[in-house]
Design a protein around this motif. Structure first.
Motif, PDB file in Angstrom:
ATOM      1  N   LEU A  58       0.815  -1.213   0.000  1.00  0.00           N
ATOM      2  CA  LEU A  58       0.000   0.000   0.000  1.00  0.00           C
ATOM      3  C   LEU A  58       0.850   1.265   0.000  1.00  0.00           C
ATOM      4  O   LEU A  58       0.401   2.314  -0.467  1.00  0.00           O
ATOM      5  N   ALA A  59       2.077   1.169   0.518  1.00  0.00           N
ATOM      6  CA  ALA A  59       2.956   2.341   0.527  1.00  0.00           C
ATOM      7  C   ALA A  59       3.290   2.804  -0.886  1.00  0.00           C
ATOM      8  O   ALA A  59       3.698   3.951  -1.088  1.00  0.00           O
ATOM      9  N   GLY A  60       3.097   1.925  -1.858  1.00  0.00           N
ATOM     10  CA  GLY A  60       3.395   2.288  -3.237  1.00  0.00           C
ATOM     11  C   GLY A  60       2.252   2.974  -3.954  1.00  0.00           C
ATOM     12  O   GLY A  60       2.374   3.317  -5.132  1.00  0.00           O
ATOM     13  N   PHE A  61       1.139   3.183  -3.246  1.00  0.00           N
ATOM     14  CA  PHE A  61      -0.034   3.783  -3.877  1.00  0.00           C
ATOM     15  C   PHE A  61      -0.565   4.924  -3.019  1.00  0.00           C
ATOM     16  O   PHE A  61      -0.453   4.920  -1.807  1.00  0.00           O
ATOM     17  N   ASP A  62      -1.140   5.912  -3.675  1.00  0.00           N
ATOM     18  CA  ASP A  62      -1.828   6.986  -2.961  1.00  0.00           C
ATOM     19  C   ASP A  62      -3.025   7.403  -3.800  1.00  0.00           C
ATOM     20  O   ASP A  62      -3.417   6.694  -4.732  1.00  0.00           O
ATOM     21  N   LEU A  82      -0.667  -0.130   9.202  1.00  0.00           N
ATOM     22  CA  LEU A  82      -0.166   1.213   9.505  1.00  0.00           C
ATOM     23  C   LEU A  82       0.993   1.176  10.498  1.00  0.00           C
ATOM     24  O   LEU A  82       1.842   2.070  10.505  1.00  0.00           O
ATOM     25  N   ALA A  83       1.028   0.141  11.323  1.00  0.00           N
ATOM     26  CA  ALA A  83       2.102   0.026  12.309  1.00  0.00           C
ATOM     27  C   ALA A  83       3.459  -0.161  11.648  1.00  0.00           C
ATOM     28  O   ALA A  83       4.497   0.112  12.258  1.00  0.00           O
ATOM     29  N   TYR A  84       3.466  -0.621  10.401  1.00  0.00           N
ATOM     30  CA  TYR A  84       4.718  -0.939   9.720  1.00  0.00           C
ATOM     31  C   TYR A  84       5.134   0.112   8.694  1.00  0.00           C
ATOM     32  O   TYR A  84       6.212   0.002   8.107  1.00  0.00           O
ATOM     33  N   LEU A  85       4.291   1.111   8.458  1.00  0.00           N
ATOM     34  CA  LEU A  85       4.612   2.079   7.413  1.00  0.00           C
ATOM     35  C   LEU A  85       5.933   2.790   7.670  1.00  0.00           C
ATOM     36  O   LEU A  85       6.700   3.050   6.742  1.00  0.00           O
ATOM     37  N   ALA A  86       6.197   3.112   8.936  1.00  0.00           N
ATOM     38  CA  ALA A  86       7.422   3.855   9.243  1.00  0.00           C
ATOM     39  C   ALA A  86       8.669   3.061   8.896  1.00  0.00           C
ATOM     40  O   ALA A  86       9.737   3.642   8.670  1.00  0.00           O
ATOM     41  N   ASN A  92      17.178   8.408   6.633  1.00  0.00           N
ATOM     42  CA  ASN A  92      17.533   9.823   6.759  1.00  0.00           C
ATOM     43  C   ASN A  92      16.360  10.765   6.519  1.00  0.00           C
ATOM     44  O   ASN A  92      16.454  11.961   6.795  1.00  0.00           O
ATOM     45  N   MET A  93      15.238  10.244   6.024  1.00  0.00           N
ATOM     46  CA  MET A  93      14.130  11.123   5.649  1.00  0.00           C
ATOM     47  C   MET A  93      13.458  11.769   6.857  1.00  0.00           C
ATOM     48  O   MET A  93      13.002  12.916   6.786  1.00  0.00           O
ATOM     49  N   ILE A  94      13.370  11.043   7.961  1.00  0.00           N
ATOM     50  CA  ILE A  94      12.718  11.610   9.140  1.00  0.00           C
ATOM     51  C   ILE A  94      13.463  12.861   9.598  1.00  0.00           C
ATOM     52  O   ILE A  94      12.857  13.882   9.931  1.00  0.00           O
ATOM     53  N   GLU A  95      14.762  12.791   9.583  1.00  0.00           N
ATOM     54  CA  GLU A  95      15.562  13.920  10.050  1.00  0.00           C
ATOM     55  C   GLU A  95      15.621  15.042   9.023  1.00  0.00           C
ATOM     56  O   GLU A  95      15.522  16.223   9.371  1.00  0.00           O
ATOM     57  N   ASP A  96      15.760  14.678   7.752  1.00  0.00           N
ATOM     58  CA  ASP A  96      16.021  15.683   6.721  1.00  0.00           C
ATOM     59  C   ASP A  96      14.765  16.300   6.112  1.00  0.00           C
ATOM     60  O   ASP A  96      14.779  17.468   5.718  1.00  0.00           O
ATOM     61  N   ASP A  97      13.694  15.535   6.008  1.00  0.00           N
ATOM     62  CA  ASP A  97      12.509  16.048   5.316  1.00  0.00           C
ATOM     63  C   ASP A  97      11.233  15.481   5.941  1.00  0.00           C
ATOM     64  O   ASP A  97      10.457  14.774   5.281  1.00  0.00           O
ATOM     65  N   PRO A  98      10.980  15.788   7.214  1.00  0.00           N
ATOM     66  CA  PRO A  98       9.816  15.198   7.893  1.00  0.00           C
ATOM     67  C   PRO A  98       8.485  15.599   7.269  1.00  0.00           C
ATOM     68  O   PRO A  98       7.551  14.795   7.232  1.00  0.00           O
ATOM     69  N   GLU A  99       8.398  16.831   6.773  1.00  0.00           N
ATOM     70  CA  GLU A  99       7.129  17.273   6.183  1.00  0.00           C
ATOM     71  C   GLU A  99       6.784  16.463   4.942  1.00  0.00           C
ATOM     72  O   GLU A  99       5.613  16.154   4.693  1.00  0.00           O
ATOM     73  N   ARG A 100       7.795  16.111   4.171  1.00  0.00           N
ATOM     74  CA  ARG A 100       7.540  15.310   2.973  1.00  0.00           C
ATOM     75  C   ARG A 100       6.992  13.934   3.350  1.00  0.00           C
ATOM     76  O   ARG A 100       6.073  13.422   2.698  1.00  0.00           O
ATOM     77  N   LEU A 101       7.548  13.331   4.390  1.00  0.00           N
ATOM     78  CA  LEU A 101       7.036  12.041   4.850  1.00  0.00           C
ATOM     79  C   LEU A 101       5.602  12.178   5.354  1.00  0.00           C
ATOM     80  O   LEU A 101       4.754  11.325   5.084  1.00  0.00           O
ATOM     81  N   ALA A 102       5.339  13.249   6.095  1.00  0.00           N
ATOM     82  CA  ALA A 102       3.990  13.461   6.622  1.00  0.00           C
ATOM     83  C   ALA A 102       2.989  13.676   5.490  1.00  0.00           C
ATOM     84  O   ALA A 102       1.855  13.182   5.544  1.00  0.00           O
ATOM     85  N   GLU A 103       3.398  14.406   4.469  1.00  0.00           N
ATOM     86  CA  GLU A 103       2.512  14.618   3.319  1.00  0.00           C
ATOM     87  C   GLU A 103       2.258  13.304   2.587  1.00  0.00           C
ATOM     88  O   GLU A 103       1.140  13.037   2.125  1.00  0.00           O
ATOM     89  N   GLY A 104       3.293  12.476   2.481  1.00  0.00           N
ATOM     90  CA  GLY A 104       3.108  11.165   1.870  1.00  0.00           C
ATOM     91  C   GLY A 104       2.172  10.291   2.685  1.00  0.00           C
ATOM     92  O   GLY A 104       1.359   9.535   2.137  1.00  0.00           O
ATOM     93  N   LEU A 105       2.275  10.404   4.007  1.00  0.00           N
ATOM     94  CA  LEU A 105       1.383   9.652   4.891  1.00  0.00           C
ATOM     95  C   LEU A 105      -0.058  10.125   4.719  1.00  0.00           C
ATOM     96  O   LEU A 105      -0.994   9.312   4.679  1.00  0.00           O
ATOM     97  N   PHE A 106      -0.242  11.432   4.609  1.00  0.00           N
ATOM     98  CA  PHE A 106      -1.580  11.969   4.357  1.00  0.00           C
ATOM     99  C   PHE A 106      -2.134  11.434   3.038  1.00  0.00           C
ATOM    100  O   PHE A 106      -3.294  11.007   2.958  1.00  0.00           O
ATOM    101  N   ASN A 107      -1.312  11.444   1.993  1.00  0.00           N
ATOM    102  CA  ASN A 107      -1.765  10.940   0.694  1.00  0.00           C
ATOM    103  C   ASN A 107      -2.167   9.472   0.784  1.00  0.00           C
ATOM    104  O   ASN A 107      -3.147   9.040   0.165  1.00  0.00           O
ATOM    105  N   HIS A 108      -1.402   8.707   1.556  1.00  0.00           N
ATOM    106  CA  HIS A 108      -1.719   7.288   1.722  1.00  0.00           C
ATOM    107  C   HIS A 108      -3.060   7.113   2.434  1.00  0.00           C
ATOM    108  O   HIS A 108      -3.940   6.382   1.960  1.00  0.00           O
ATOM    109  N   VAL A 109      -3.214   7.777   3.574  1.00  0.00           N
ATOM    110  CA  VAL A 109      -4.448   7.646   4.348  1.00  0.00           C
ATOM    111  C   VAL A 109      -5.639   8.150   3.537  1.00  0.00           C
ATOM    112  O   VAL A 109      -6.691   7.499   3.467  1.00  0.00           O
TER     113      VAL A 109
END
Length: 258
Positions: A58-62, A82-86, A92-109
């Motif tokens: 599912l991480a490959g689709f939004d 959802l427990a495994y998405l992280a 390095n993405m959590i540290e360098d670009d957290p907003e991008r990960l959060a936006e991707g998570l929003f798109n997934h949900v």
């Protein structure tokens, strides 16, 4: 061979394809199963796949990509995944670009919750997803992209209940999801708010709280930032060290219906 007799073979095939990185081929296997045996076959397989495999797929689709899996995944199976998405995120993405990960998570949900117009299914998805600690963190991560608007809509929900309109000082795409979560499950909505704003024990306590107009000014109450919440979700991943990694090797898999 009966439909049910095919299911273990289809489950094995899809798992192998996902772990090999062949998401499109996994979707093709789902599509063939649906054509020959109905949506039931896809739902049954998705309900029996290991949650970490479901997460990888599912991480490959939004919302921008069509997927039978996002349309048919059972609410409980999605909530568990959802427990495994992280664990699918680069380190390095959590540290360098957290907003991008959060936006991707929003798109997934958003892609799963609004995959179709079935309101009952939408509520079931939101109820299951927000009923766990990791689910509350997932929603808090999304809310952290628009914390001021979330606090505004929380106040409106407290006043109007199910008659809330979701109008805030901005047109954030996140607010309709927040309103739908609150309508689907009061407990899930509260859990996600407290995960974002841990100083409060209940959303009613936010009635007198004010978010500063100056974006550079910190609020008078604690708010967890996007990066902190992403790390919290990463810590909740079950057995990260044994999490299957998607291979770079492509595989067509075997055709179990030939």
């Amino acid at each position: 061979m009966s439909d049910k007799a095919n299911l273990p073979a289809l489950t094995k095939q899809v798992s192998e394809l996902v772990l090999a990185g062949s998401l499109q081929h996994a979707e093709e296997a789902f599509s063939q199963a649906a054509d020959e045996h109905g949506d039931y076959a896809v739902v049954e397989v998705l309900s029996t796949l290991p949650p970490q495999v479901t997460a990888l797929h599912l991480a490959g689709f939004d919302g921008a990509k069509t997927s039978l899996a996002t349309m048919l995944v059972p609410p409980k199976a999605w909530a568990d995944s959802l427990a495994y998405l992280a664990a699918t995120w680069p380190d390095n993405m959590i540290e360098d670009d957290p907003e991008r990960l959060a936006e991707g998570l929003f798109n997934h949900v958003h892609g799963v919750v609004y995959a179709n117009d079935d309101e009952d299914r939408r509520h079931e998805l939101l109820q299951e997803a927000s009923s766990t600690d990791h689910g509350a963190t997932v929603f808090a991560i999304i809310w952290s992209l628009a914390p001021k608007e979330i606090m505004e809509v929380a106040g409106e929900i407290n006043l109007k209940g199910r008659y809330v309109t979701g109008q805030t000082s901005s047109d954030s795409d996140i607010i309709p999801l927040a309103v739908d979560l609150a309508k689907a499950t009061e407990d899930g909505w509260e859990r996600s708010l407290i995960e974002l704003f841990p100083d409060f024990r209940h959303s009613a306590e936010m009635a007198d709280a004010e978010y500063p107009d100056d974006p550079d000014e910190d609020p008078d109450f604690q708010q967890r930032g996007t990066r902190e919440l992403l790390y919290r979700l990463r810590k909740q991943v079950p057995s990260v060290r044994t999490m299957p990694r998607r291979s770079t090797r492509k595989s067509m898999g075997s055709d179990i219906f030939s």
